[in-house]
Motif scaffolding. Structure first.
Motif, PDB file in Angstrom:
ATOM      1  N   LEU A 117      15.951  -1.065  35.342  1.00 46.96           N
ATOM      2  CA  LEU A 117      16.057  -2.507  35.109  1.00 46.96           C
ATOM      3  C   LEU A 117      16.743  -2.815  33.780  1.00 46.96           C
ATOM      4  O   LEU A 117      17.534  -3.756  33.692  1.00 46.96           O
ATOM      5  N   VAL A 118      16.464  -2.021  32.747  1.00 50.23           N
ATOM      6  CA  VAL A 118      17.122  -2.211  31.446  1.00 50.23           C
ATOM      7  C   VAL A 118      18.620  -1.937  31.578  1.00 50.23           C
ATOM      8  O   VAL A 118      19.455  -2.676  31.049  1.00 50.23           O
TER       9      VAL A 118
ATOM     10  N   SER B 299      21.595  -4.780  30.956  1.00 48.58           N
ATOM     11  CA  SER B 299      22.671  -4.623  29.965  1.00 48.58           C
ATOM     12  C   SER B 299      24.034  -4.904  30.589  1.00 48.58           C
ATOM     13  O   SER B 299      24.939  -5.408  29.925  1.00 48.58           O
ATOM     14  N   LEU B 300      24.188  -4.608  31.861  1.00 49.51           N
ATOM     15  CA  LEU B 300      25.453  -4.859  32.543  1.00 49.51           C
ATOM     16  C   LEU B 300      25.548  -6.283  33.082  1.00 49.51           C
ATOM     17  O   LEU B 300      26.641  -6.838  33.169  1.00 49.51           O
ATOM     18  N   LYS B 301      24.415  -6.859  33.413  1.00 48.93           N
ATOM     19  CA  LYS B 301      24.414  -8.257  33.862  1.00 48.93           C
ATOM     20  C   LYS B 301      24.906  -9.160  32.740  1.00 48.93           C
ATOM     21  O   LYS B 301      25.620 -10.138  32.989  1.00 48.93           O
TER      22      LYS B 301
ATOM     23  N   VAL C 120      19.334   3.759  27.223  1.00 45.82           N
ATOM     24  CA  VAL C 120      19.580   3.232  28.568  1.00 45.82           C
ATOM     25  C   VAL C 120      20.508   2.012  28.519  1.00 45.82           C
ATOM     26  O   VAL C 120      21.494   1.940  29.248  1.00 45.82           O
ATOM     27  N   GLY C 121      20.199   1.046  27.655  1.00 45.46           N
ATOM     28  CA  GLY C 121      21.050  -0.142  27.542  1.00 45.46           C
ATOM     29  C   GLY C 121      22.423   0.187  27.007  1.00 45.46           C
ATOM     30  O   GLY C 121      23.440  -0.345  27.476  1.00 45.46           O
TER      31      GLY C 121
ATOM     32  N   GLU D   2      26.342  -0.417  28.799  1.00 45.61           N
ATOM     33  CA  GLU D   2      27.472  -1.091  28.159  1.00 45.61           C
ATOM     34  C   GLU D   2      28.682  -0.168  28.049  1.00 45.61           C
ATOM     35  O   GLU D   2      29.814  -0.573  28.314  1.00 45.61           O
ATOM     36  N   ALA D   3      28.443   1.085  27.662  1.00 46.04           N
ATOM     37  CA  ALA D   3      29.550   2.033  27.510  1.00 46.04           C
ATOM     38  C   ALA D   3      30.187   2.386  28.851  1.00 46.04           C
ATOM     39  O   ALA D   3      31.408   2.542  28.948  1.00 46.04           O
TER      40      ALA D   3
END
Length: 199
Positions: free
Chosen positions: A54-55, A59-61, A155-156, A160-161
């Motif tokens: 979920l994390v 982060s992508l949402k 994780v977040g 992003e990366a």
């Protein structure tokens, strides 16, 4: 009875042009919206059972990706939420899931022309740290840097990366590293992955 006013050739051409424009405008708007979008259409698969998944999705949402919840019926998730997006220009599908979930989604996606261009094993079952094994045809260095620099918040940072990863390598690269032990109560092994479709 009154007769309709006579139409000359110009009126017919104007009316025909307006009708054609009305038919083309919705498609032109869609194409323009896709062209102006900073990121290609992306769906992130999130497993609601695990905080890490979920994390990753959250982060992508924040970067504009759409999140789809992974149902217990994996085929239902594919055919109900993901496959209908393919005609609309879906370019990428990503997630942080169990390895078995990736296996099922890869089998379902094969017939649509998708391929997995990145996968990362994140394992802390027998370690005091997380062992990350990254492989793919994307640039792995920024992903590895995000994992190392983020420490417990890997994780977040990974999400992003991964979304910003550059494509285009012909050969598959492989990279292994260890990072600080993450917090979390889920399974002690996940796989991050990214599938692509030809643009």
């Amino acid at each position: 009875m009154t007769q309709a006013p006579a139409m000359d050739r110009r009126d017919v051409l104007k009316l025909g042009g307006a009708a054609a424009l009305a038919l083309l405008v919705p498609d032109a708007v869609t194409v323009a919206a896709r062209a102006s979008s900073p990121t290609p259409p992306t769906i992130i698969v999130a497993d609601p059972r695990y905080r890490e998944s979920l994390v990753f999705a959250a982060s992508l949402k924040q970067q504009g990706a759409n999140v789809v919840t992974l149902a217990s019926d994996r085929a239902g998730t594919w055919f109900g939420a993901i496959a209908p997006q393919l005609p609309r220009g879906l370019h990428r599908l990503a997630g942080l899931t169990l390895e078995s979930d990736l296996f099922i989604l890869e089998r379902l996606a094969e017939s649509s022309g998708a391929w997995t261009c990145y996968s990362g094993q994140h394992d802390w079952r027998c370690h005091k740290a997380v062992g990350h094994t990254l492989s793919g045809t994307v640039d792995l260095d920024p992903i590895a840097a995000a994992l190392v620099n983020a420490k417990e918040e890997w994780v977040g940072a990974l999400g992003e990366a991964l979304l910003a990863a550059k494509y285009g390598r012909r050969e598959e690269l492989r990279l292994q590293l260890e990072c600080a032990l993450p917090s979390g109560q889920g399974p002690r092994s996940f796989v991050s992955w990214l599938m692509r479709w030809a643009v």
